[in-house]
Design an enzyme around this catalytic site. Structure first.
Site, PDB file in Angstrom:
ATOM      1  N   GLY A  43       4.910  -4.610   6.362  1.00 34.54           N
ATOM      2  CA  GLY A  43       4.214  -5.758   5.791  1.00 34.54           C
ATOM      3  C   GLY A  43       3.631  -5.464   4.420  1.00 34.54           C
ATOM      4  O   GLY A  43       3.723  -6.291   3.496  1.00 34.54           O
ATOM      5  N   THR A  44       3.032  -4.296   4.271  1.00 32.67           N
ATOM      6  CA  THR A  44       2.395  -3.964   2.993  1.00 32.67           C
ATOM      7  C   THR A  44       3.420  -3.956   1.867  1.00 32.67           C
ATOM      8  O   THR A  44       3.213  -4.563   0.805  1.00 32.67           O
ATOM      9  CB  THR A  44       1.691  -2.596   3.094  1.00 32.67           C
TER      10      THR A  44
ATOM     11  N   ASN B  39      -5.348 -12.095  10.452  1.00 35.19           N
ATOM     12  CA  ASN B  39      -5.404 -10.882  11.272  1.00 35.19           C
ATOM     13  C   ASN B  39      -6.787 -10.615  11.853  1.00 35.19           C
ATOM     14  O   ASN B  39      -6.918  -9.947  12.868  1.00 35.19           O
ATOM     15  CB  ASN B  39      -4.954  -9.672  10.445  1.00 35.19           C
TER      16      ASN B  39
ATOM     17  N   GLN C 167       1.206 -11.337  11.130  1.00 37.55           N
ATOM     18  CA  GLN C 167       0.607 -11.534  12.458  1.00 37.55           C
ATOM     19  C   GLN C 167       1.335 -12.621  13.247  1.00 37.55           C
ATOM     20  O   GLN C 167       1.133 -12.754  14.452  1.00 37.55           O
ATOM     21  CB  GLN C 167      -0.883 -11.894  12.337  1.00 37.55           C
TER      22      GLN C 167
ATOM     23  N   SER D 282       6.349  -7.676   9.590  1.00 38.61           N
ATOM     24  CA  SER D 282       6.175  -6.253   9.901  1.00 38.61           C
ATOM     25  C   SER D 282       6.595  -5.976  11.343  1.00 38.61           C
ATOM     26  O   SER D 282       6.139  -6.651  12.270  1.00 38.61           O
ATOM     27  CB  SER D 282       4.704  -5.881   9.706  1.00 38.61           C
ATOM     28  N   GLY D 283       7.448  -4.955  11.536  1.00 40.25           N
ATOM     29  CA  GLY D 283       8.028  -4.691  12.849  1.00 40.25           C
ATOM     30  C   GLY D 283       7.050  -4.231  13.916  1.00 40.25           C
ATOM     31  O   GLY D 283       7.180  -4.591  15.084  1.00 40.25           O
ATOM     32  N   HIS D 284       6.039  -3.415  13.525  1.00 39.39           N
ATOM     33  CA  HIS D 284       5.209  -2.816  14.578  1.00 39.39           C
ATOM     34  C   HIS D 284       4.253  -3.819  15.218  1.00 39.39           C
ATOM     35  O   HIS D 284       3.531  -3.485  16.152  1.00 39.39           O
ATOM     36  CB  HIS D 284       4.480  -1.565  14.073  1.00 39.39           C
TER      37      HIS D 284
ATOM     38  N   THR E 269      18.566   4.257   0.585  1.00 39.79           N
ATOM     39  CA  THR E 269      19.514   4.153   1.703  1.00 39.79           C
ATOM     40  C   THR E 269      18.871   3.375   2.845  1.00 39.79           C
ATOM     41  O   THR E 269      17.746   3.668   3.251  1.00 39.79           O
ATOM     42  CB  THR E 269      19.916   5.565   2.177  1.00 39.79           C
TER      43      THR E 269
ATOM     44  N   CYS F   1      -7.488  -2.144   8.588  1.00 40.69           N
ATOM     45  CA  CYS F   1      -7.488  -1.545   7.257  1.00 40.69           C
ATOM     46  C   CYS F   1      -8.894  -1.290   6.746  1.00 40.69           C
ATOM     47  O   CYS F   1      -9.095  -0.528   5.807  1.00 40.69           O
ATOM     48  CB  CYS F   1      -6.760  -2.451   6.292  1.00 40.69           C
TER      49      CYS F   1
HETATM   50  N1  PLP Z   1      -0.559  -8.503   6.451  1.00 41.78           N
HETATM   51  C1  PLP Z   1      -1.279  -8.740   7.557  1.00 41.78           C
HETATM   52  C2  PLP Z   1      -1.788 -10.123   7.829  1.00 41.78           C
HETATM   53  C3  PLP Z   1      -1.542  -7.716   8.461  1.00 41.78           C
HETATM   54  O1  PLP Z   1      -2.264  -7.959   9.562  1.00 41.78           O
HETATM   55  C4  PLP Z   1      -1.033  -6.411   8.174  1.00 41.78           C
HETATM   56  C5  PLP Z   1      -1.323  -5.288   9.077  1.00 41.78           C
HETATM   57  O2  PLP Z   1      -2.140  -5.357   9.964  1.00 41.78           O
HETATM   58  C6  PLP Z   1      -0.277  -6.219   7.002  1.00 41.78           C
HETATM   59  C7  PLP Z   1      -0.068  -7.291   6.153  1.00 41.78           C
HETATM   60  C8  PLP Z   1       0.291  -4.883   6.669  1.00 41.78           C
HETATM   61  O3  PLP Z   1       1.432  -4.611   7.459  1.00 41.78           O
HETATM   62  P1  PLP Z   1       1.942  -3.105   7.680  1.00 41.78           P
HETATM   63  O4  PLP Z   1       1.007  -2.464   8.630  1.00 41.78           O
HETATM   64  O5  PLP Z   1       3.328  -3.271   8.247  1.00 41.78           O
HETATM   65  O6  PLP Z   1       1.989  -2.463   6.358  1.00 41.78           O
END
Ligand code: PLP
Length: 404
Positions: free
Chosen positions: A85-86, A174, A202, A222-224, A260, A348
């Site tokens: 996501g970041t 989030n 989210q 974001s996959g996780h 890659t 975060c």
């Molecule tokens: N954006 C939102 C709304 C999130 O909640 C998060 C992570 O919690 C991110 C971005 C960042 O994603 P990643 O952990 O895959 O970098």
């Protein structure tokens, strides 16, 4: 998190830990692990190689891209696989802004150097906008939210009509789980000629995401958050959007994200998302029912607990509160000692003693914002777990009051 000492030490008095932090991260789905393994041990060729193993990898990548796109209402060509996501937020925001800088340098007409962000965006969005301010002089316009974290659409319209490079509106928050009126925001911004980036980190795999249907210009996933390993994600981006790559190199992913490709990772992303989407309807209903039961149980156990966010238009497995007079961090540590794993708002912000920005934007005082707790889960909670959480919370708050 499973306690490794549990197998030797567990007794009737030490119940298993309850993980209620799926908004931060979750377990990887077994189906995703099974699907990705062969691409690490057998079909490990580079998808850009012309030999047979390379072609096998390229075919797997194509299939993953198609399945992943279909589950998000996108086309395969919209998908740029990233590290999460970041990175996806960074690529969209910096990439779109830098494409504008390139147009300006070429003497072409362009929009004002302004990035519009809602006041409740994730730091990946906020800091990308700030970076553009620091290095390229972009203005950052912040759109306020109401007391339940809904973006103020009238303020968005006013800012969009002043002209901007990009507007960033998240799909679901989030910290408090509120689902934002993204389709309306896109309509408003597009009427003013402003493209929109949607952070759906989210939302994807939890509530329906229809990229083409909402007409967003780009969307981060974001996959996780839905059963794939950490460090995997994607940016969906329409071909009409001019985007400068942030990572330069061999030109993979349509030249937008060199490096890659993580074939096994893409396979895991597609399988995990498909599993999450296939079970979404039934799972969501059951998860939302347990969330409502949890909210009632928490409010019974701690009458001064105040639920945050929109009580109805919110993520199904997301319950968040402020506990005025108590510190969220202290509560979280005490609950952890009782085997209940939660978070104090935003993963975060933890460890940096930051006040949850969403709650401040919603009008909570700094002290109340610091008393926030978030419970998030992807599977329905059995009643006995809900009772255990409420009892632990009651005991933790009593303990903190006694020690104060
Ligand atoms: N954006 C939102 C709304 C999130 O909640 C998060 C992570 O919690 C991110 C971005 C960042 O994603 P990643 O952990 O895959 O970098």
């Amino acid at each position: 998190m499973p306690n490794t000492a549990m197998s030797n030490a567990a007794t009737e008095e030490t119940p298993r830990e309850l993980y209620l932090d799926s908004a931060a991260s979750g377990a990887v789905s077994q189906a995703a692990i099974d699907a990705m393994l062969p691409f690490m041990t057998e079909a490990y060729g580079n998808p850009s190689s012309v030999h047979a193993d390379g072609k096998t990898a390229a075919r797997a990548l194509d299939a993953a891209r198609s399945s992943f796109a279909a589950d998000l209402g996108a086309r395969p060509n919209d998908v740029v696989f990233t590290s999460g996501g970041t990175e996806s937020d960074n690529l969209a925001i910096k990439g779109i802004a830098l494409a504008q800088v390139r147009r300006e340098n070429a003497g072409m007409a362009s929009r004002p150097r302004r990035i519009i962000v809602s006041a409740v965006e994730h730091p990946a969005v906020m800091q990308s906008a700030q970076w553009l301010h620091d290095f390229f002089g972009f203005d950052v316009a912040t759109i306020p939210v109401d007391a339940q974290a809904h973006v103020d659409l009238a303020a968005l319209r006013r800012e969009a009509e002043r002209g901007a490079t990009l507007a960033c509106i998240m799909m679901a928050n989030n910290e408090v789980g509120t689902v934002e009126p993204v389709a309306d925001a896109v309509r408003i911004c597009h009427a003013a000629g402003v493209p929109v980036h949607v952070d759906a980190v989210q939302a994807a795999g939890t509530i329906p995401v229809d990229f083409r249907g909402t007409d967003a210009d780009s969307l981060a996933v974001s996959g996780h958050k839905f059963g794939a390993p950490k460090g995997l994600g994607a940016l969906l981006v329409r071909s009409r959007v001019q985007l400068e790559p942030v990572i330069s190199g061999g030109g993979q992913e349509r030249g937008l994200r060199s490096g890659t490709e993580n074939v096994a990772g893409a396979v895991a992303l597609a399988v995990a998302l498909h599993e999450a989407c296939a079970t979404m309807e039934t799972r969501s209903a059951a998860v939302a029912q347990s969330r409502d039961a949890l909210v009632r149980a928490v409010q019974n156990a701690v009458p001064f607990a105040h639920e945050t966010g929109d009580p109805s238009r919110r993520l199904p497995g997301h319950a968040s509160f402020v506990f005025p007079g108590v510190t969220g961090e202290a509560l979280l540590v005490d609950l952890d000692a009782r085997g209940i794993e939660v978070s104090s708002g935003s993963a975060c912000a933890i460890g940096r003693h930051e006040v949850p920005g969403t709650l401040l934007a919603m009008g909570y005082s700094e002290t109340d914002a610091k008393s926030a707790l978030r419970f998030s889960f992807r599977a329905p909670l059995p009643l006995r777990d809900i009772q255990r959480i409420a009892a632990a919370l009651h005991a933790s708050i009593d303990a903190l009051h006694a020690s104060a």
